[in-house]
Structure formats: structure tokens, C-alpha cells
Design an enzyme around this catalytic site. Structure first.
Site, mmCIF file in Angstrom:
data_model
loop_
_atom_site.group_PDB
_atom_site.id
_atom_site.type_symbol
_atom_site.label_atom_id
_atom_site.label_comp_id
_atom_site.label_asym_id
_atom_site.label_seq_id
_atom_site.Cartn_x
_atom_site.Cartn_y
_atom_site.Cartn_z
ATOM 1 C CG ASN A 166 -1.490 1.373 1.519
ATOM 2 O OD1 ASN A 166 -2.348 1.860 0.786
ATOM 3 N ND2 ASN A 166 -0.985 2.027 2.553
ATOM 4 C CB SER A 219 -3.758 5.753 -8.347
ATOM 5 O OG SER A 219 -4.444 6.939 -8.700
ATOM 6 C CE1 TYR A 231 0.494 8.646 -6.691
ATOM 7 C CE2 TYR A 231 -1.266 9.241 -8.216
ATOM 8 C CZ TYR A 231 -0.844 8.621 -7.046
ATOM 9 O OH TYR A 231 -1.756 7.985 -6.239
#
Length: 261
Positions: free
Chosen positions: A95, A146, A159
């Protein structure tokens, strides 16, 4: 076995468990009877999460592993301490992750390295270290990616690349490990109310505006909660998901399906 104690006797290692989705996931697994190994960088926060796991659910004390995952030796120690303490591993929840803003025009290599080292390389290392133990238990891995891994967004260049890498790593590992009956899946949260964005550089005012904007950018009209992501992680790690592997599961209020109009 009652569904609410479906992880009784199972050992679950969760990284980035000192806040946000990781903390919620730790508490949810504790509720389901799991024996926990919790990693985080912030010792005080990790201790607090551990106390909440014990207080609310009265389970045995989690094993706390304060470590920086970009440190290879520290990551090796996480796995060694978990196995020394519990003797086995059933579920790995990768995570831990960081967010930084920056476009292709203004992102330097240092930012790329920071994001790839934390969000991708550390998962790669911990996964390889966990494999002998997960193969022994026919366990499974859940990665936290994500919606940015599924869809492109401006202003978060490195990212987005890191999360797309996590998604593909999940699929490739799932195929490699399927013959060993080790499942690998990931969740793809949308905007979730945690400290991630503030740590990524937003001030309070920007953050409040961002959360308000989330009402429009998510089909269900709101951002998600860490608990909603935690429940999906636990589902994927459970026997209820015994025929699911190589899946990227959006927990994003429909954001991945939306188009501007």
C-alpha cells in the site's frame, strides 16, 4: 467459519499502515481476525493504529515494522522479522506510496526517481522477498494503485507513470504466479480522503477546493473513504475472490469510466 472472522489464523503484512488507506486496511483486517505485520515510516502513528486495532477489536498486538521501503536492507528486514515472528505469510498488501505534482515540462529526474523508487521498486522488492512464503501458503498479493494508473491526468506526470507500472506489474506477476496458485490483484482508488494530497504539497485551502471539485469528477458525486478501499482490498485477499487474479479494480466512484462532455 463466520464470514466476519475469515482471516483468523492468517498473517497479513501491510505497508504504509501508519495513515490513510493503510491504517484503515489494518483496522479492517484486525476486525476480520487477521494477525498483522504493519509497516510505516512514522513510529507514533503506527503505534496509534496498532492501539486502535487492539482496542476496537481486542485482537493480539500487531507486529510493528518502522522502516523506509526505499532502503533495500530495511525492506529485507521487514520480511525477515515478519517470518521470524509469525512463521508464515498469507497476504501481502503493498500500500505504501507517495504523490507529487509536476508536469512533463517541469518534472526533474530526481522526482521521477523518488516516485518510482517508492511506488514501484519497493513493491517489486517486497513482492520477490514474499514469494517463497506466499507460495508455501498459496497466499496472495493486493497492490494499491490509483485511477491514475488506468487513466491519464495532467500535472502528475511521474505519479501516473508509477501507478501504470504498478497495474502492469500486477498483471504480469499474476500470470507468473498462477501455476503456483498465488493470486495477485490491485485496487485503483479515486480521490480518497487521506493525508496523501496534503503531503504531496497541497495547503488546506487547495485541499478543500480539490475535495469539493471531486463531487464533479466522480460519477457518484463524492470522494471515497479509506474504509471503502480497505473493504475491497480485504475482499480481493479473501476466499470470496478465489477465482480473481490479474485484476485492477477501480474503487473510484466511477471516475475511470467518465469522459468530459
Amino acid at each position: 467459519m463466520a464470514d466476519n472472522m475469515q482471516f483468523l489464523g492468517k498473517v497479513v503484512l501491510i505497508t504504509g499502515a501508519s495513515s490513510g488507506i493503510g491504517a484503515a486496511t489494518a483496522k479492517h483486517f484486525a476486525k476480520l481476525g487477521a494477525s498483522l505485520a504493519l509497516n510505516g515510516r512514522n513510529k507514533e502513528n503506527l503505534q496509534k493504529v496498532s492501539e486502535e486495532c487492539i482496542q476496537v477489536y481486542g485482537k493480539t498486538e500487531p507486529l510493528l515494522l518502522v522502516a523506509e521501503l526505499t532502503d533495500e536492507n530495511a525492506t529485507k528486514a521487514i520480511m525477515e522479522k515478519t517470518i521470524n515472528h509469525y512463521g508464515k505469510l498469507d497476504v501481502l498488501v503493498n500500500n505504501a506510496g507517495i504523490l507529487e505534482t509536476g508536469s512533463v515540462e517541469n518534472t526533474d529526474l530526481a522526482q521521477y526517481d523518488r516516485l518510482m523508487n517508492t511506488n514501484v521498486r519497493s513493491i517489486y522488492q517486497l513482492t520477490t522477498l514474499a514469494l517463497p512464503h506466499l507460495i508455501a501458503t498459496k497466499g496472495n498479493i493486493v497492490n494499491v494503485s490509483s485511477v491514475n494508473g488506468i487513466r491519464a491526468f495532467p500535472g502528475v506526470f511521474a505519479y501516473c507513470i508509477s501507478k501504470a507500472a504498478v497495474d502492469h506489474m500486477t498483471r504480469c506477476a499474476a500470470l507468473d504466479l498462477a501455476p503456483k496458485q498465488v493470486r495477485v490483484n490491485c485496487v485503483n482508488p479515486g480521490v480518497t480522503v487521506t493525508n496523501l494530497h496534503k503531503r504531496g504539497g497541497m495547503n488546506q485551502e487547495q485541499y478543500e477546493a480539490f475535495i469539493k471539485k471531486s463531487q464533479e469528477t466522480h460519477a457518484l458525486g463524492r470522494p471515497g473513504t479509506p474504509e471503502e478501499v480497505a473493504k475491497t482490498i480485504a475482499f480481493l485477499a479473501s476466499e470470496n475472490a478465489s477465482f480473481i487474479t490479474g485484476a485492477t479494480v477501480p474503487v473510484d466512484g466511477g471516475r475511470h469510466a467518465m469522459c468530459p462532455r
